[in-house]
Write an enzyme that holds these catalytic residues in place. Structure first.
Site, PDB file in Angstrom:
ATOM      1  N   SER A 107       0.831  -1.206   0.000  1.00 54.85           N
ATOM      2  CA  SER A 107       0.000   0.000   0.000  1.00 54.85           C
ATOM      3  C   SER A 107       0.869   1.262   0.000  1.00 54.85           C
ATOM      4  O   SER A 107       1.935   1.286   0.613  1.00 54.85           O
ATOM      5  CB  SER A 107      -0.882  -0.011   1.255  1.00 54.85           C
ATOM      6  OG  SER A 107      -1.478   1.252   1.456  1.00 54.85           O
ATOM      7  N   TYR A 130      -2.125   5.607  -4.369  1.00 56.27           N
ATOM      8  CA  TYR A 130      -3.176   6.608  -4.121  1.00 56.27           C
ATOM      9  C   TYR A 130      -2.741   7.890  -4.814  1.00 56.27           C
ATOM     10  O   TYR A 130      -1.538   8.183  -4.883  1.00 56.27           O
ATOM     11  CB  TYR A 130      -3.318   6.890  -2.625  1.00 56.27           C
ATOM     12  CG  TYR A 130      -4.175   5.888  -1.890  1.00 56.27           C
ATOM     13  CD1 TYR A 130      -5.444   5.554  -2.351  1.00 56.27           C
ATOM     14  CD2 TYR A 130      -3.720   5.308  -0.717  1.00 56.27           C
ATOM     15  CE1 TYR A 130      -6.229   4.645  -1.654  1.00 56.27           C
ATOM     16  CE2 TYR A 130      -4.506   4.397  -0.020  1.00 56.27           C
ATOM     17  CZ  TYR A 130      -5.755   4.074  -0.502  1.00 56.27           C
ATOM     18  OH  TYR A 130      -6.534   3.175   0.190  1.00 56.27           O
ATOM     19  N   THR A 156      -5.762   2.656  -6.975  1.00 55.56           N
ATOM     20  CA  THR A 156      -7.041   2.640  -6.258  1.00 55.56           C
ATOM     21  C   THR A 156      -7.862   3.852  -6.657  1.00 55.56           C
ATOM     22  O   THR A 156      -7.396   4.985  -6.545  1.00 55.56           O
ATOM     23  CB  THR A 156      -6.805   2.644  -4.738  1.00 55.56           C
ATOM     24  OG1 THR A 156      -6.063   1.478  -4.395  1.00 55.56           O
ATOM     25  CG2 THR A 156      -8.121   2.628  -3.980  1.00 55.56           C
ATOM     26  N   LYS A 252      -8.404  -0.567  -9.239  1.00 54.98           N
ATOM     27  CA  LYS A 252      -9.084  -1.159  -8.084  1.00 54.98           C
ATOM     28  C   LYS A 252     -10.224  -0.260  -7.614  1.00 54.98           C
ATOM     29  O   LYS A 252     -10.048   0.957  -7.500  1.00 54.98           O
ATOM     30  CB  LYS A 252      -8.063  -1.330  -6.947  1.00 54.98           C
ATOM     31  CG  LYS A 252      -8.619  -1.904  -5.655  1.00 54.98           C
ATOM     32  CD  LYS A 252      -7.483  -2.305  -4.736  1.00 54.98           C
ATOM     33  CE  LYS A 252      -7.997  -2.831  -3.414  1.00 54.98           C
ATOM     34  NZ  LYS A 252      -8.483  -1.777  -2.535  1.00 54.98           N
TER      35      LYS A 252
END
Ligand code: GLV
Length: 382
Positions: A107, A130, A156, A252
């Site tokens: 992440s 992100y 994402t 995603k």
């Protein structure tokens, strides 16, 4: 210690061994948590056709995801703050995944940095991105993932703004945790966690701290997200990110067939049907309910994967039966990590693989590639 036989056992152990604010961070959904619960309960409600007197010898779960061979079609999903479930958590989980033969996704909001994880594994992992307001920083993150040899970028799309998780606000979630009396008292009851955390220096957001200027206190995830994540993220951003990255791209957070068509048009290699583990739009359908329409719409044009609610091998095969080419697990491995460190992640993978293998056999199949809607009871009894 009691024998661990299922993911629920790992969850119970993790709840006992991880400080409340980090356990709660993982085990929560937004607002009423109805989507969070539905992710699992809708999976559990799907029944199988039991087949008998079929040759069940010589079975295989081997498959591919993005052309990479995998021991089973299950990847570790990106989970923020994994290194707060257990000291050096991302490194431990990445190692367990590598040894098992499934992909690990790091992440953006990890504790161990991209470079740190790369230094501790020998095969490429995936990096989840992100999009922040500071596009220079986003570009540099992409370049860092490339330099570290990451083999896919997982972008994402469902977290431009953060869904409210009541427990995080009530617990004052931050990393590192603030040393209030209540936090100290709670941590003091978690000796395994304290020991691992005292032995590591990785206690902040490793991809971010030291890599951006002008950002002061980013310890509070909700405040930092509100200030830094870009609410204007659009499909145009997907285009430049794909360009800058230049490698395999996974999108995603797709829950809608129209968005799935946009994902195909963007040239992505795979999409993940996901409601962010029920942590964003409370009231969205479960991932498994959203899956069939998306497979119908774009399944011939792009690999469709699914995450959300998977706590067993039975759940994995349910998703495959409804058309997913691959799945991702988040909490299932995080519970293993909090319970037993690297060995716990391995245990979670072993549990799921064994359940998946036996379920496939009970349904009368020997090769995971042959799984389709025919293994479902409703296909015959609709
Ligand atoms: C993402 O980082 C989340 O907290 O769901």
């Amino acid at each position: 210690m009691a024998v661990v036989t299922c993911i629920e056992d790992l969850r119970v152990l993790a709840q006992r061994r991880v400080p409340r604010m980090f356990y709660d961070y993982a085990d929560s959904g937004s607002w009423s948590e109805s989507t969070y619960r539905a992710n699992s309960s809708d999976l559990e409600a799907i029944e199988f056709r039991q087949r008998v007197a079929v040759d069940m010898d010589q079975r295989t779960l081997r498959s591919t995801m993005l052309g990479e061979p995998v021991a089973m079609p299950v990847a570790l999903a990106p989970v923020g703050l994994t290194g707060m479930q257990r000291g050096d958590g991302e490194i431990l989980a990445a190692r367990a995944a590598e040894k098992f033969g499934v992909p690990f996704t790091l992440s953006t909001m990890s504790i161990c940095s991209i470079e740190d994880v790369a230094a501790h594994v020998s095969k490429p992992f995936w990096f989840q991105l992100y999009v922040m307001r500071d596009r220079g920083f986003v570009g540099r993150l992409i370049d860092r993932a490339k330099a570290a040899g990451c083999s896919a970028l997982v972008l994402t799309l469902d977290l431009q703004i953060l869904g409210q998780r009541h427990k995080d606000l009530k617990n004052g979630l931050s990393t590192p945790p603030k040393l209030t009396l209540a936090n100290i008292a709670n941590m003091a009851t978690k000796p395994r966690w304290c020991w691992a955390m005292l032995r590591t220096r990785r206690r902040e957001f490793g991809n971010i701290v030291g890599h951006v200027t002008g950002i002061d206190d980013m310890s509070s995830l909700s405040e930092w997200t509100a200030r830094q994540f870009d609410p204007k993220l659009s499909w145009d951003d997907v285009a430049w990110i794909k360009d800058r990255w230049g490698g395999k791209l996974v999108l995603k957070g797709i829950m809608d067939a129209e968005d799935a068509h946009r994902a195909v048009a963007s040239g992505a290699d795979a999409l993940i049907v996901s409601n962010h583990g029920g942590r964003q739009l409370d009231g969205a359908p479960s991932s498994i309910r959203a899956l069939p329409a998306i497979v119908d719409a774009v399944g011939r044009d792009i690999d469709v994967w699914m995450d959300g609610g998977i706590r067993s091998g039975q759940d994995v095969i349910r998703a495959l039966a409804l058309g997913a080419k691959g799945t991702l697990i988040g909490r299932a491995f995080v519970y293993g990590l909090g319970a037993m460190g690297e060995a716990g992640v391995t245990k979670a993978l072993e549990i799921i693989a064994k359940e998946l293998d036996l379920t496939m056999a009970f349904c009368g199949l020997r090769d995971i590639a042959d799984v389709d809607a025919n293994i479902l009871w409703r296909a015959q009894n609709a």
